[in-house]
Design a protein around this motif. Structure first.
Motif, PDB file in Angstrom:
ATOM      1  N   GLN A 208     -22.685 -46.366 -45.658  1.00 42.71           N
ATOM      2  CA  GLN A 208     -23.338 -47.373 -44.834  1.00 42.71           C
ATOM      3  C   GLN A 208     -22.298 -47.997 -43.896  1.00 42.71           C
ATOM      4  O   GLN A 208     -21.205 -48.384 -44.338  1.00 42.71           O
ATOM      5  CB  GLN A 208     -23.968 -48.461 -45.715  1.00 42.71           C
ATOM      6  CG  GLN A 208     -25.012 -47.942 -46.691  1.00 42.71           C
ATOM      7  CD  GLN A 208     -26.218 -47.359 -45.985  1.00 42.71           C
ATOM      8  OE1 GLN A 208     -26.869 -48.045 -45.184  1.00 42.71           O
ATOM      9  NE2 GLN A 208     -26.520 -46.101 -46.265  1.00 42.71           N
ATOM     10  N   ASP A 209     -22.638 -48.089 -42.636  1.00 43.08           N
ATOM     11  CA  ASP A 209     -21.761 -48.716 -41.632  1.00 43.08           C
ATOM     12  C   ASP A 209     -20.357 -48.116 -41.662  1.00 43.08           C
ATOM     13  O   ASP A 209     -19.354 -48.824 -41.543  1.00 43.08           O
ATOM     14  CB  ASP A 209     -21.685 -50.228 -41.863  1.00 43.08           C
ATOM     15  CG  ASP A 209     -23.046 -50.907 -41.731  1.00 43.08           C
ATOM     16  OD1 ASP A 209     -23.838 -50.472 -40.876  1.00 43.08           O
ATOM     17  OD2 ASP A 209     -23.311 -51.857 -42.493  1.00 43.08           O
ATOM     18  N   GLY A 210     -20.294 -46.806 -41.857  1.00 41.87           N
ATOM     19  CA  GLY A 210     -19.021 -46.109 -41.827  1.00 41.87           C
ATOM     20  C   GLY A 210     -18.192 -46.215 -43.095  1.00 41.87           C
ATOM     21  O   GLY A 210     -17.065 -45.719 -43.143  1.00 41.87           O
ATOM     22  N   LYS A 211     -18.731 -46.851 -44.136  1.00 39.46           N
ATOM     23  CA  LYS A 211     -18.006 -46.993 -45.397  1.00 39.46           C
ATOM     24  C   LYS A 211     -18.753 -46.319 -46.537  1.00 39.46           C
ATOM     25  O   LYS A 211     -19.987 -46.322 -46.574  1.00 39.46           O
ATOM     26  CB  LYS A 211     -17.808 -48.472 -45.746  1.00 39.46           C
ATOM     27  CG  LYS A 211     -16.798 -49.193 -44.893  1.00 39.46           C
ATOM     28  CD  LYS A 211     -16.558 -50.592 -45.436  1.00 39.46           C
ATOM     29  CE  LYS A 211     -15.485 -51.326 -44.644  1.00 39.46           C
ATOM     30  NZ  LYS A 211     -15.245 -52.693 -45.175  1.00 39.46           N
ATOM     31  N   ARG A 212     -17.970 -45.766 -47.462  1.00 36.78           N
ATOM     32  CA  ARG A 212     -18.550 -45.243 -48.685  1.00 36.78           C
ATOM     33  C   ARG A 212     -18.646 -46.370 -49.718  1.00 36.78           C
ATOM     34  O   ARG A 212     -17.983 -47.401 -49.591  1.00 36.78           O
ATOM     35  CB  ARG A 212     -17.715 -44.079 -49.205  1.00 36.78           C
ATOM     36  CG  ARG A 212     -17.728 -42.879 -48.266  1.00 36.78           C
ATOM     37  CD  ARG A 212     -16.877 -41.731 -48.779  1.00 36.78           C
ATOM     38  NE  ARG A 212     -15.452 -42.078 -48.807  1.00 36.78           N
ATOM     39  CZ  ARG A 212     -14.509 -41.271 -49.291  1.00 36.78           C
ATOM     40  NH1 ARG A 212     -14.842 -40.089 -49.793  1.00 36.78           N
ATOM     41  NH2 ARG A 212     -13.241 -41.661 -49.283  1.00 36.78           N
ATOM     42  N   LEU A 213     -19.458 -46.157 -50.738  1.00 34.64           N
ATOM     43  CA  LEU A 213     -19.813 -47.216 -51.684  1.00 34.64           C
ATOM     44  C   LEU A 213     -18.601 -47.928 -52.281  1.00 34.64           C
ATOM     45  O   LEU A 213     -18.471 -49.140 -52.188  1.00 34.64           O
ATOM     46  CB  LEU A 213     -20.686 -46.648 -52.808  1.00 34.64           C
ATOM     47  CG  LEU A 213     -21.055 -47.631 -53.921  1.00 34.64           C
ATOM     48  CD1 LEU A 213     -21.912 -48.767 -53.384  1.00 34.64           C
ATOM     49  CD2 LEU A 213     -21.792 -46.897 -55.052  1.00 34.64           C
ATOM     50  N   THR A 214     -17.710 -47.189 -52.934  1.00 33.36           N
ATOM     51  CA  THR A 214     -16.611 -47.875 -53.621  1.00 33.36           C
ATOM     52  C   THR A 214     -15.526 -48.353 -52.666  1.00 33.36           C
ATOM     53  O   THR A 214     -14.677 -49.150 -53.053  1.00 33.36           O
ATOM     54  CB  THR A 214     -16.001 -46.990 -54.725  1.00 33.36           C
ATOM     55  OG1 THR A 214     -15.501 -45.780 -54.165  1.00 33.36           O
ATOM     56  CG2 THR A 214     -17.039 -46.670 -55.783  1.00 33.36           C
ATOM     57  N   GLU A 215     -15.572 -47.891 -51.417  1.00 31.88           N
ATOM     58  CA  GLU A 215     -14.710 -48.485 -50.395  1.00 31.88           C
ATOM     59  C   GLU A 215     -15.187 -49.892 -50.057  1.00 31.88           C
ATOM     60  O   GLU A 215     -14.401 -50.750 -49.648  1.00 31.88           O
ATOM     61  CB  GLU A 215     -14.699 -47.616 -49.141  1.00 31.88           C
ATOM     62  CG  GLU A 215     -14.020 -46.259 -49.333  1.00 31.88           C
ATOM     63  CD  GLU A 215     -14.220 -45.325 -48.156  1.00 31.88           C
ATOM     64  OE1 GLU A 215     -13.483 -44.339 -48.075  1.00 31.88           O
ATOM     65  OE2 GLU A 215     -15.120 -45.583 -47.323  1.00 31.88           O
TER      66      GLU A 215
END
Length: 327
Positions: A208-215
């Protein structure tokens, strides 16, 4: 066909309150160490559709799956088997916070820390009905893996649709966004016969919005084949009375092994439907809110109130995690 009810409520999320350990499931109870774990199974999801579907209003009105009219199975027999395999731990990836006290049979988590961000509610459609469970973000190679209960991804022959994970959910809010699944997975034993010994599920969620979940929210560690009788913490979002699903709730204490129908862990806990799939941690640090996920909220016996059970994370749970994190 409607199936008979037994003295077991597959609590906490999907089946809680109404129940069922599975006949064929329990006939093959417990992971065996002599043979390699069979391959997990998966279902492809439609993430764009799911994210749009789950409005704030629908999230608030979603029912714990256990409150829906679900057929149950009777337990015919159980064969004893001892979980085995090499112990494996995956460290958590982040953390800080302040703590609470052990033991706790069911109360709001006020300690803060990483668990407030990594745990969340799961929303999905089960045979056209809007339902909820709980889940947890874990450290993974794809930084996009959620662990939950098997019945929170598939039940009675149907894979759930429009599946989303909302980390940090509280009071109808999604402070870290809604993360739709691209794929949901479960153990082959749960997929084939809904064996409560293997009631473990996973999801791979879309960035989402260029980020992965755990990021975005961090990831908890995991532990497999770590044994019984340990101090553990269970978290979830119980939504059936007396809870309303709006706050993160926890239980803690020294676990014991189910001596009745499964090889599961057991803990004194009064969490209700909706908490299914929420994480159980060993080596949980109250000051940081970090731990090693070693089980999930799964079921409870009708005749044994205020006790929750969670599957032993053995080789089959490890194989599921490895498949999910490589997706």
């Amino acid at each position: 066909m409607r199936r008979t009810r037994s003295g077991i409520r597959t609590a906490l999320g999907a089946l809680a309150g109404t129940t069922a350990l599975l006949a064929s499931a329990l006939a093959t109870a417990g992971p065996a160490s002599a043979e390699p774990a069979p391959s997990p199974v998966s279902s492809v999801q439609r993430p764009a559709q799911a994210k749009e579907f789950w409005t704030a209003e629908r999230m608030r009105s979603a029912q714990p799956l256990d409150l829906l009219d679900v057929g149950k199975r009777a337990v015919d027999e159980v064969r004893e088997a001892v979980p085995g395999g090499e112990e494996l731990t995956v460290p958590p990836s982040v953390g800080k916070g302040i703590g609470n006290a052990l033991p706790e049979t069911g109360g709001s988590w006020t300690g803060g820390g990483e668990v407030v961000k990594t745990s969340g509610r799961v929303f999905f459609e089960y045979q056209g009905k809007q339902a909820s469970c709980s889940g947890n973000a874990v450290t993974s190679d794809n930084a996009s893996t959620v662990i939950t209960a098997g019945h929170c991804v598939k039940m009675e022959g149907s894979w759930h649709k429009n599946w989303v994970f909302v980390p940090g959910y509280h009071d109808g809010q999604a402070p870290h966004g809604k993360w739709p699944a691209t794929k949901t997975l479960t153990t082959p034993q749960w997929e084939a016969s809904e064996d409560m010994n293997y009631d473990v599920g996973a999801a791979v969620v879309q960035p989402q919005d260029g980020k992965r979940l755990t990021e975005a929210v961090g990831g908890q560690g995991l532990a497999f084949n770590s044994g019984y009788g340990q101090d553990m913490y269970a978290f979830g979002f119980p939504a059936a009375d007396p809870y309303d699903g709006e706050k993160l709730t926890y239980c803690s204490g020294t676990t014991f092994r189910d001596v009745l129908l499964t090889q599961d862990h057991a803990m004194s806990c009064d969490m209700t439907g909706g908490s299914s799939g929420g994480p159980w941690f060993t080596k949980f640090d109250e000051s940081t809110g970090k731990g090693l996920q070693s089980s999930v909220n799964s079921f409870g016996y009708v005749f044994l109130p205020d006790t929750m059970f969670g599957p032993y994370f053995g080789d089959d749970a490890k194989a599921l995690y490895e498949k999910a994190q490589s997706a």
